[in-house]
Design a protein around this motif. Structure first.
Motif, PDB file in Angstrom:
ATOM      1  N   SER A  89      64.243  23.382  38.323  1.00  0.00           N
ATOM      2  CA  SER A  89      63.333  23.975  39.314  1.00  0.00           C
ATOM      3  C   SER A  89      64.070  24.322  40.594  1.00  0.00           C
ATOM      4  CB  SER A  89      62.189  23.005  39.618  1.00  0.00           C
ATOM      5  OG  SER A  89      61.428  22.726  38.474  1.00  0.00           O
ATOM      6  N   GLY A  90      64.884  23.379  41.080  1.00  0.00           N
ATOM      7  CA  GLY A  90      65.629  23.622  42.314  1.00  0.00           C
ATOM      8  C   GLY A  90      66.627  24.758  42.178  1.00  0.00           C
ATOM      9  N   VAL A  91      67.381  24.746  41.074  1.00  0.00           N
ATOM     10  CA  VAL A  91      68.373  25.805  40.834  1.00  0.00           C
ATOM     11  C   VAL A  91      67.680  27.157  40.703  1.00  0.00           C
ATOM     12  CG1 VAL A  91      70.034  26.687  39.152  1.00  0.00           C
ATOM     13  CG2 VAL A  91      70.101  24.283  39.820  1.00  0.00           C
ATOM     14  N   GLY A  92      66.531  27.187  40.044  1.00  0.00           N
ATOM     15  CA  GLY A  92      65.805  28.441  39.871  1.00  0.00           C
ATOM     16  C   GLY A  92      65.385  29.062  41.186  1.00  0.00           C
ATOM     17  N   MET A  93      64.857  28.241  42.104  1.00  0.00           N
ATOM     18  CA  MET A  93      64.398  28.781  43.380  1.00  0.00           C
ATOM     19  C   MET A  93      65.567  29.128  44.303  1.00  0.00           C
ATOM     20  SD  MET A  93      61.288  29.178  42.989  1.00  0.00           S
ATOM     21  CE  MET A  93      61.030  29.848  44.630  1.00  0.00           C
ATOM     22  N   VAL A  94      66.650  28.337  44.276  1.00  0.00           N
ATOM     23  CA  VAL A  94      67.823  28.689  45.075  1.00  0.00           C
ATOM     24  C   VAL A  94      68.410  30.012  44.585  1.00  0.00           C
ATOM     25  CG1 VAL A  94      70.199  28.029  45.613  1.00  0.00           C
ATOM     26  CG2 VAL A  94      68.380  26.317  45.722  1.00  0.00           C
ATOM     27  N   SER A  95      68.487  30.192  43.274  1.00  0.00           N
ATOM     28  CA  SER A  95      68.984  31.453  42.711  1.00  0.00           C
ATOM     29  C   SER A  95      68.077  32.615  43.087  1.00  0.00           C
ATOM     30  CB  SER A  95      69.093  31.347  41.188  1.00  0.00           C
ATOM     31  OG  SER A  95      69.944  30.284  40.804  1.00  0.00           O
ATOM     32  N   SER A  96      66.768  32.351  43.165  1.00  0.00           N
ATOM     33  CA  SER A  96      65.817  33.414  43.506  1.00  0.00           C
ATOM     34  C   SER A  96      66.052  33.972  44.894  1.00  0.00           C
ATOM     35  CB  SER A  96      64.377  32.876  43.403  1.00  0.00           C
ATOM     36  OG  SER A  96      64.089  32.444  42.091  1.00  0.00           O
ATOM     37  N   SER A  97      66.559  33.148  45.792  1.00  0.00           N
ATOM     38  CA  SER A  97      66.780  33.615  47.164  1.00  0.00           C
ATOM     39  C   SER A  97      67.895  34.653  47.241  1.00  0.00           C
ATOM     40  CB  SER A  97      67.106  32.431  48.076  1.00  0.00           C
ATOM     41  OG  SER A  97      68.348  31.843  47.719  1.00  0.00           O
ATOM     42  N   PHE A  98      68.707  34.791  46.182  1.00  0.00           N
ATOM     43  CA  PHE A  98      69.802  35.762  46.163  1.00  0.00           C
ATOM     44  C   PHE A  98      69.515  36.956  45.245  1.00  0.00           C
ATOM     45  CE2 PHE A  98      71.722  31.615  47.103  1.00  0.00           C
ATOM     46  CZ  PHE A  98      72.376  31.916  48.284  1.00  0.00           C
ATOM     47  N   CYS A  99      68.297  37.038  44.697  1.00  0.00           N
ATOM     48  CA  CYS A  99      67.969  38.099  43.741  1.00  0.00           C
ATOM     49  C   CYS A  99      68.007  39.475  44.410  1.00  0.00           C
ATOM     50  CB  CYS A  99      66.595  37.859  43.126  1.00  0.00           C
ATOM     51  SG  CYS A  99      66.566  36.537  41.911  1.00  0.00           S
ATOM     52  N   LYS A 100      68.495  40.463  43.657  1.00  0.00           N
ATOM     53  CA  LYS A 100      68.589  41.838  44.139  1.00  0.00           C
ATOM     54  C   LYS A 100      67.534  42.753  43.508  1.00  0.00           C
ATOM     55  CE  LYS A 100      72.230  40.856  46.584  1.00  0.00           C
ATOM     56  NZ  LYS A 100      72.122  40.768  48.064  1.00  0.00           N
ATOM     57  N   PHE A 150      62.536  30.626  49.927  1.00  0.00           N
ATOM     58  CA  PHE A 150      62.835  30.243  48.548  1.00  0.00           C
ATOM     59  C   PHE A 150      64.003  29.254  48.489  1.00  0.00           C
ATOM     60  CE2 PHE A 150      60.926  33.879  45.793  1.00  0.00           C
ATOM     61  CZ  PHE A 150      59.684  33.615  46.356  1.00  0.00           C
ATOM     62  N   LEU A 151      64.971  29.437  49.389  1.00  0.00           N
ATOM     63  CA  LEU A 151      66.106  28.511  49.438  1.00  0.00           C
ATOM     64  C   LEU A 151      65.633  27.096  49.808  1.00  0.00           C
ATOM     65  CD1 LEU A 151      69.236  28.551  49.173  1.00  0.00           C
ATOM     66  CD2 LEU A 151      69.322  28.851  51.660  1.00  0.00           C
ATOM     67  N   ILE A 152      64.737  27.009  50.775  1.00  0.00           N
ATOM     68  CA  ILE A 152      64.178  25.715  51.173  1.00  0.00           C
ATOM     69  C   ILE A 152      63.339  25.131  50.043  1.00  0.00           C
ATOM     70  CG2 ILE A 152      62.552  24.598  52.761  1.00  0.00           C
ATOM     71  CD1 ILE A 152      63.525  26.539  54.908  1.00  0.00           C
ATOM     72  N   PHE A 153      62.575  25.991  49.352  1.00  0.00           N
ATOM     73  CA  PHE A 153      61.779  25.523  48.222  1.00  0.00           C
ATOM     74  C   PHE A 153      62.658  24.884  47.147  1.00  0.00           C
ATOM     75  CE2 PHE A 153      57.894  28.533  48.773  1.00  0.00           C
ATOM     76  CZ  PHE A 153      57.500  27.782  49.863  1.00  0.00           C
ATOM     77  N   LEU A 158      57.466  31.642  55.779  1.00  0.00           N
ATOM     78  CA  LEU A 158      57.617  33.090  55.621  1.00  0.00           C
ATOM     79  C   LEU A 158      57.618  33.785  56.973  1.00  0.00           C
ATOM     80  CD1 LEU A 158      57.738  35.536  53.672  1.00  0.00           C
ATOM     81  CD2 LEU A 158      55.230  35.533  53.675  1.00  0.00           C
ATOM     82  N   ASP A 159      56.728  33.363  57.864  1.00  0.00           N
ATOM     83  CA  ASP A 159      56.674  33.957  59.198  1.00  0.00           C
ATOM     84  C   ASP A 159      57.920  33.635  60.016  1.00  0.00           C
ATOM     85  OD1 ASP A 159      54.202  34.987  58.595  1.00  0.00           O
ATOM     86  OD2 ASP A 159      53.087  33.359  59.555  1.00  0.00           O
ATOM     87  N   GLU A 160      58.461  32.443  59.822  1.00  0.00           N
ATOM     88  CA  GLU A 160      59.579  31.990  60.644  1.00  0.00           C
ATOM     89  C   GLU A 160      60.936  32.514  60.176  1.00  0.00           C
ATOM     90  OE1 GLU A 160      59.481  30.229  63.479  1.00  0.00           O
ATOM     91  OE2 GLU A 160      57.287  30.346  63.402  1.00  0.00           O
ATOM     92  N   MET A 161      61.136  32.610  58.856  1.00  0.00           N
ATOM     93  CA  MET A 161      62.488  32.900  58.363  1.00  0.00           C
ATOM     94  C   MET A 161      62.566  33.834  57.163  1.00  0.00           C
ATOM     95  SD  MET A 161      63.282  29.060  56.917  1.00  0.00           S
ATOM     96  CE  MET A 161      63.041  28.425  58.560  1.00  0.00           C
TER      97      MET A 161
END
Length: 490
Positions: free
Chosen positions: A97-108, A179-182, A170-173
């Motif tokens: 779960s953690g790896v999936g969401m961290v990877s999502s933050s870099f999706c193109k 997604f990285l924090i998630f 979402l509003d802050e960053m």
């Protein structure tokens, strides 16, 4: 590494006391982190559309895949728990779960999100959630029903808190940093898994997961070798492989029950059809409100309202349905809840004012509480308990298919018509038709059974025709809990 082997190295743990309550606390947190997480995806819907220039249909595939894998991965989790134990499965799920969401933050592209956040995070959430619920069966015997009820409150807490946190971050960053924090937050599933150390009974003998049955092919091969044959015949190998595959499907996907038990057949078809429309408000409510002028923070609050009311209504619904007045009639309560859920969608069609949407969320939450509390209770009523696990395996696989395709198909309709009202029309159609189908079909089945009993016609296999109330009391302390039970939540 088996769960029993790990238990032999761990400290002795008593059931229903002491460390068991720490495990229960971890299970509450797990359910909030896993089942509650998809509730916040609607908050990012508009931003993801703008970022990737994607249509409603393309964007909705992302949460659909996540929810479908979360619900349909039960058989795979079952195999994992049998082989390595609950603790390993929970921690592996947290890592995925953690790896999936961290990877999502870099999706193109949006298609990359399908793989990272949809498949990887969804599968990890499935492993953590289902193994986390299964381990409660080892830690609790006397208080097992209470433990499962308390653990389910984590879902409602997740529904309440995830959308609020998501909108703030979402509003802050922005969505990528969020997604990285998630990813970091979901890694806490590993901490919960570490708490779930394997149980060792008071007698000193570790409670082990039963070993998988030896494959028929291996037994046949061994018998032939013992008779002096140098190697098994290729046709025999193929036949034994087929037999092993059939037995595996029979164990985890009960097609025989589906063909023979009319009650299970009706209920499975009805719930599968219902799921085509059940998830639509969760995916599209926030973008619908934003499109109609509701401020983004207030739109995210709508999902939290649904979760907050669920915290109180779901336990009350469970207690009410357990009353003897509803013995044998829970399917009608369930159908009524589905019908109310479908009818509530017309409120959104009438008006998109924030005050009206709050009324909609209150009514929808009450209906959802009934559906969530009764879904698996009704399944226990129509299926013998010794086959419940395999019946639930087929049940969750079929509902995950419609959970997967429902939102994208509706999104395609919205893209064509540019009218979000079709989201709620579609949802109402599937929910109302499913409610009527299940309620009327069980009424006809019950009436048919009464006529058969009145005429005293002997039945070769009564379970094929009868909707019977099956015992659901927890096992006695002398019995070990089932090694694996597929459990999902709606």
């Amino acid at each position: 590494m088996s769960q029993g082997g790990a238990a032999a190295r761990g400290a002795a743990t008593s059931q229903d006391e002491g460390w068991a309550w720490m495990v229960l606390l971890a299970a509450v947190l797990l359910q909030g982190l896993t089942l509650g997480f998809p509730s916040c995806i609607g908050v990012f819907f508009t931003d993801l559309q703008h970022e990737f220039q994607a249509s409603n249909s393309e964007t909705s595939w992302f949460p659909s895949i996540m929810v479908a894998v979360l619900h349909g991965g039960g058989p795979l989790c079952s195999v994992l728990v049998k082989r390595f134990g609950c603790r390993f499965a929970v921690m592996l799920g947290g890592l995925l779960s953690g790896v999936g969401m961290v990877s999502s933050s870099f999706c193109k592209s949006i298609s990359q999100l399908y793989l990272t956040a949809g498949l990887i995070t969804g599968l990890g959430s499935c492993f953590s959630f289902q193994a986390g619920v299964t381990v409660l069966g080892y830690y609790f015997v006397r208080w097992r029903t209470l433990a499962n009820a308390m653990a389910s409150t984590g879902v409602s807490l997740g529904f309440t808190l995830w959308p609020l946190l998501s909108q703030y971050l979402l509003d802050e960053m922005g969505w990528r940093n969020t997604f990285l924090i998630f990813g970091g937050i979901l890694l806490n599933c590993c901490v919960c898994g570490a708490i779930m150390r394997p149980v060792q009974l008071a007698s000193g003998s570790p409670l082990q997961s039963p070993k998988p049955a030896e494959e028929p092919g291996k037994r046949a091969e061994g018998a032939q070798l013992s008779n002096g044959a140098s190697s098994p015949h290729p046709e025999l190998q193929q036949q034994t492989r087929r037999t092993a595959c059939f037995q595996m499907l029979q164990k985890y996907l009960a097609f025989d029950i589906f063909c023979q038990n009319k009650g299970y057949q009706i209920y499975t078809i009805g719930v599968t059809w219902m799921m085509m429309g059940f998830a639509l408000p969760h995916v599209y409510l926030v973008p619908y409100a934003i499109q109609n002028g509701v401020e983004e923070r207030r739109a995210a609050l709508l999902i939290s309202i649904i979760g907050f009311i669920n915290i109180f209504i779901r336990p009350l619904t469970g207690l009410l349905s357990g009353h003897r007045v509803f013995t044998g009639r829970r399917i009608y309560l369930f159908s009524l809840a589905v019908l109310l859920c479908g009818l509530s969608n017309f409120i959104c069609v009438i008006s998109a004012e924030f005050s009206v949407l709050i009324i909609y969320c209150v009514i929808l939450s009450i209906a959802m509480s009934g559906i969530g509390a009764l879904t698996f209770q009704v399944l226990m009523d129509v299926v013998e308990m010794d086959r419940f696990s395999s019946a639930l395996g087929l049940f969750t696989i079929l509902e995950s298919i419609t959970l997967l395709i429902g939102p994208p198909l509706t999104g395609l309709l919205v893209d064509i018509t540019s009218d979000f009202h079709y989201v709620f029309y579609n949802s109402s159609f599937f929910l109302i038709s499913a409610a009527l189908f299940m309620g009327l079909s069980f009424f006809a089945l019950e009436k048919k059974n009464k006529l058969k009993e009145a005429s005293k016609v002997p039945l070769d296999n009564p379970s094929r025709y009868q909707y019977n109330e099956m015992p659901t009391e927890p096992q006695s302390e002398s019995q070990s809990p089932p090694a694996v039970v597929y459990i999902t939540s709606i």
